[in-house]
Design a protein around this motif. Structure first.
Motif, short mmCIF file in Angstrom:
data_model
loop_
_atom_site.label_atom_id
_atom_site.label_comp_id
_atom_site.label_asym_id
_atom_site.label_seq_id
_atom_site.Cartn_x
_atom_site.Cartn_y
_atom_site.Cartn_z
N TRP A 165 10.36 6.71 5.55
CA TRP A 165 9.00 6.87 5.06
C TRP A 165 8.00 6.87 6.21
N HIS A 166 7.14 7.88 6.25
CA HIS A 166 6.10 7.95 7.29
C HIS A 166 4.71 8.10 6.68
N GLY A 167 4.60 7.83 5.38
CA GLY A 167 3.31 7.96 4.73
C GLY A 167 3.13 9.32 4.09
N ALA A 168 1.91 9.56 3.62
CA ALA A 168 1.61 10.81 2.93
C ALA A 168 0.22 11.27 3.33
N PRO A 169 -0.06 12.57 3.27
CA PRO A 169 -1.40 13.06 3.58
C PRO A 169 -2.43 12.47 2.61
N TRP A 170 -3.62 12.19 3.12
CA TRP A 170 -4.65 11.55 2.31
C TRP A 170 -5.00 12.35 1.06
N HIS A 171 -5.01 13.66 1.15
CA HIS A 171 -5.45 14.45 0.00
C HIS A 171 -4.49 14.35 -1.18
N THR A 172 -3.30 13.77 -0.97
CA THR A 172 -2.35 13.61 -2.08
C THR A 172 -2.53 12.29 -2.81
N ALA A 173 -3.48 11.45 -2.36
CA ALA A 173 -3.60 10.09 -2.91
C ALA A 173 -4.15 10.08 -4.34
N VAL A 174 -3.47 9.34 -5.20
CA VAL A 174 -3.97 8.96 -6.53
C VAL A 174 -3.69 7.47 -6.63
N ILE A 175 -4.74 6.66 -6.68
CA ILE A 175 -4.62 5.23 -6.37
C ILE A 175 -4.77 4.38 -7.62
N CYS A 176 -3.93 3.33 -7.71
CA CYS A 176 -4.09 2.30 -8.73
C CYS A 176 -4.38 0.99 -8.02
N GLU A 177 -5.53 0.37 -8.32
CA GLU A 177 -5.90 -0.90 -7.71
C GLU A 177 -5.29 -2.04 -8.51
N LEU A 178 -4.69 -3.01 -7.80
CA LEU A 178 -3.97 -4.11 -8.44
C LEU A 178 -4.44 -5.45 -7.88
N HIS A 179 -4.42 -6.48 -8.72
CA HIS A 179 -4.59 -7.85 -8.25
C HIS A 179 -3.22 -8.52 -8.32
N VAL A 180 -2.70 -8.90 -7.15
CA VAL A 180 -1.34 -9.40 -7.07
C VAL A 180 -1.16 -10.66 -7.92
N GLY A 181 -2.13 -11.58 -7.88
CA GLY A 181 -2.00 -12.81 -8.62
C GLY A 181 -2.00 -12.59 -10.13
N ALA A 182 -2.85 -11.69 -10.61
CA ALA A 182 -2.91 -11.44 -12.05
C ALA A 182 -1.63 -10.80 -12.56
#
Length: 580
Positions: A90-107
């Motif tokens: 794995w070397h990452g992905a181009p930024w324009h491919t990002a679709v992000i889900c924000e998470l709270h680890v504790g919850a």
């Protein structure tokens, strides 16, 4: 740790006369160099507990890699090479491919439990997750923005190895992992730096959290740059989101920081994302080493459009929310130098920036949790309007971000929560309630008493996302996954060299935006979250990519966009088809 098995300890405390390292109660003197660094190399294998004694005061290591006993306990030596990575390709992905889900680890229950959620998120169509801050904080629960030891993942979430295993699994599934980092302040409990290294702070600049961090000092700047490099290189995070950088002075540090990340210790071909939260809307930073900024302006205008709310910072967008949504879609920022409600001029022109310079969202931890009662949009907005707006976020050329639970229409709240006791707990509880005293719904002190106590365990427990209707959640998630599949198939491959062509106001609460994609095709989106149908003549050369709701198609064929609807259209180049 060094190659011979010994460990190098270093503490910057230029004003300290005597610094000792304590291991198992045994004190060893540390040697001071000319820059105020106190150094010692000694045998201390992984797992060794230690503290520093600075002029008689015992303190944890400010660069501790682990705090098993909490922020006031002993630090623990961690071998950064002790995890055997499985996903080495794995070397990452181009930024324009990002679709992000924000998470709270504790919850979600900790690193191991987040790991268990990853297959579902990948199957839904997300390409990245973003973790709210994980740096060690006081107590067992916190949003994360009160961290005091930024190098140590909080022990309540799991071990450094469990965090690496979670990231490893995300990469195996094709998910990038972003970490939210807080470099503008430390939390109110457990930060020992002012007590033995006051040089870390500036007495002449005050922030809501106290004296400002002195980023002009090379040692201080290096402390945060090295922290970023640790997360990226040792933990293999794919990106960092820098919280509230408008509170960082001087702003030149942000350029120094990004340049150092880009040039230091990154393997060839590695994709690393740098994202800002910045009230100043400093478009110039997005023309340099930063990939994008959270577009709070666009969120605020969309929120007013969907809810009609106009208090607090929504007052800046209450005058013409439709026009401001149109401006955000066409130009990125709404505030590009004009004065806000406080009379402060903020922002810079942004219309030349690529659409992917902006992260677009309807909800995030701030915009839900900073509400008095932590309501999500599922409880505030008309459901049809909300789904239409989610289409806009999913299929706009900007980078979409969603908050945990949003893809399946979660209705449980997300409150602000902490784990303080004594006088600080009282101050946090009463301070939060007083914060909303000027809101019309909470002017009555008796009503403010209903605002949940951030320190109560039940406040945290109520913030855990839950499915209350399995059938409804499954329907929402199938629908949402279909949106992301279309984005991946038809929009992402054409995002490079894309630019906005403008956005027209069709009527109150209705807009029509157009972009030219990188291959010359045109991408068009219309949103109508009013109660009235609006004219939308459709060019016969366009093809419908998505319409919400599905029964709005007949009206569209007649040149009308129904109330509570959205449509995505593709205009094809001559003799070429956009959809294979």
């Amino acid at each position: 740790m060094l190659d011979d098995g010994s460990t190098r300890f270093c503490l910057w405390a230029p004003g300290a006369a005597h610094v000792q390292l304590l291991i198992d109660g045994r004190a060893q003197a540390m040697a001071r160099d000319e820059e105020g660094n106190h150094l010692l190399i000694t045998q201390a294998p992984a797992g060794t507990r230690y503290v520093y004694r600075v002029d008689g005061r015992q303190v944890p290591d400010p660069a501790s890699r682990a705090q098993p006993g909490g922020v006031s306990g002993a630090s623990m030596v961690v071998d950064p090479a002790d995890y055997a990575w499985r996903c080495d390709t794995w070397h990452g992905a181009p930024w324009h491919t990002a679709v992000i889900c924000e998470l709270h680890v504790g919850a979600l229950g900790g690193f191991d439990q987040v790991c268990a959620c990853l297959p579902r998120l990948a199957a839904c169509g997300f390409t990245a997750i973003e973790l709210m801050p994980i740096a060690s904080f006081q107590g067992d629960r916190n949003w994360g923005y009160d961290g005091v030891l930024p190098y140590a993942p909080d022990a309540s979430y799991g071990t450094p190895a469990s965090l690496k295993a979670m990231i490893d699994e995300a990469h195996r599934l094709g998910l990038a992992v972003i970490l939210d980092v807080v470099y503008n302040h430390f939390g109110p409990v457990g930060n020992e730096l002012p007590n033995y290294v006051p040089e870390f702070f500036r007495a002449d600049i005050h922030t809501p959290w106290g004296a400002a961090i002195d980023f002009c000092r090379p040692q201080v700047a290096r402390y945060f740059i090295d922290n970023a490099l640790m997360w990226i290189n040792e933990y293999r995070f794919d990106g960092l989101r820098l919280d509230a950088v408008h509170a960082i002075q001087p702003p030149a540090f942000l350029e120094e920081f990004a340049a150092a990340v880009r040039r230091t210790c990154l393997p060839h071909g590695r994709q690393v994302w740098l994202i800002l939260e910045n009230e100043h809307n400093a478009a110039g930073l997005l023309r340099g080493d930063y990939d994008a900024q959270w577009n709070d302006d666009a969120h605020n205008a969309l929120h007013v459009l969907l809810t009609g709310e106009h208090e607090g910072y929504y007052a800046d967008f209450a005058g013409d929310p439709t026009g401001e949504v149109a401006k955000a879609l066409a130009e990125g920022f709404v505030f590009q130098g004009q004065h806000d409600r406080r009379g402060i001029s903020r922002g810079e022109p942004s219309q030349d920036l690529h659409p992917t310079s902006f992260v677009l969202f309807l909800q995030n931890h701030d915009q839900i949790g900073n509400r008095p009662m932590g309501e999500r949009l599922t409880c505030l907005a008309d459901e049809a309007d909300l789904r239409a707006a989610m289409v806009l976020v999913a299929l706009s050329p900007m980078i979409p971000l969603y908050f945990m639970g949003e893809p399946w229409g979660c209705r449980t709240p997300f409150y602000y929560f902490t784990d303080y006791d004594g006088e600080l707990a009282t101050q946090v509880r009463e301070g939060r309630r007083e914060e909303f005293a000027h809101f019309s719904g909470f002017a009555d002190p008796a009503r403010r008493e209903r605002i949940p106590d951030p320190n109560a365990l039940e406040t945290f427990a109520a913030s855990i996302p839950r499915v209350t209707d399995e059938a409804r959640a499954a329907d929402w998630e199938r629908w949402f996954a279909g949106l992301l599949q279309l984005r991946r198939q038809h929009l992402v491959p054409r995002l490079q060299d894309c630019y906005a062509l403008g956005c027209e106001v069709l009527a109150d609460k209705a807009v029509f935006a157009r972009w030219r994609l990188g291959d010359g095709h045109y991408w068009e989106m219309a949103l109508n979250v009013s109660g009235n149908d609006v004219p939308l003549p459709r060019d016969p050369a366009t093809r419908v990519i998505w319409i919400e709701p599905q029964d709005a198609m007949d009206a569209l064929d007649s040149g009308v966009l129904k109330a509570h609807a959205a449509v995505v259209l593709a205009r094809e180049m001559q003799d070429e088809r956009l959809i294979a």
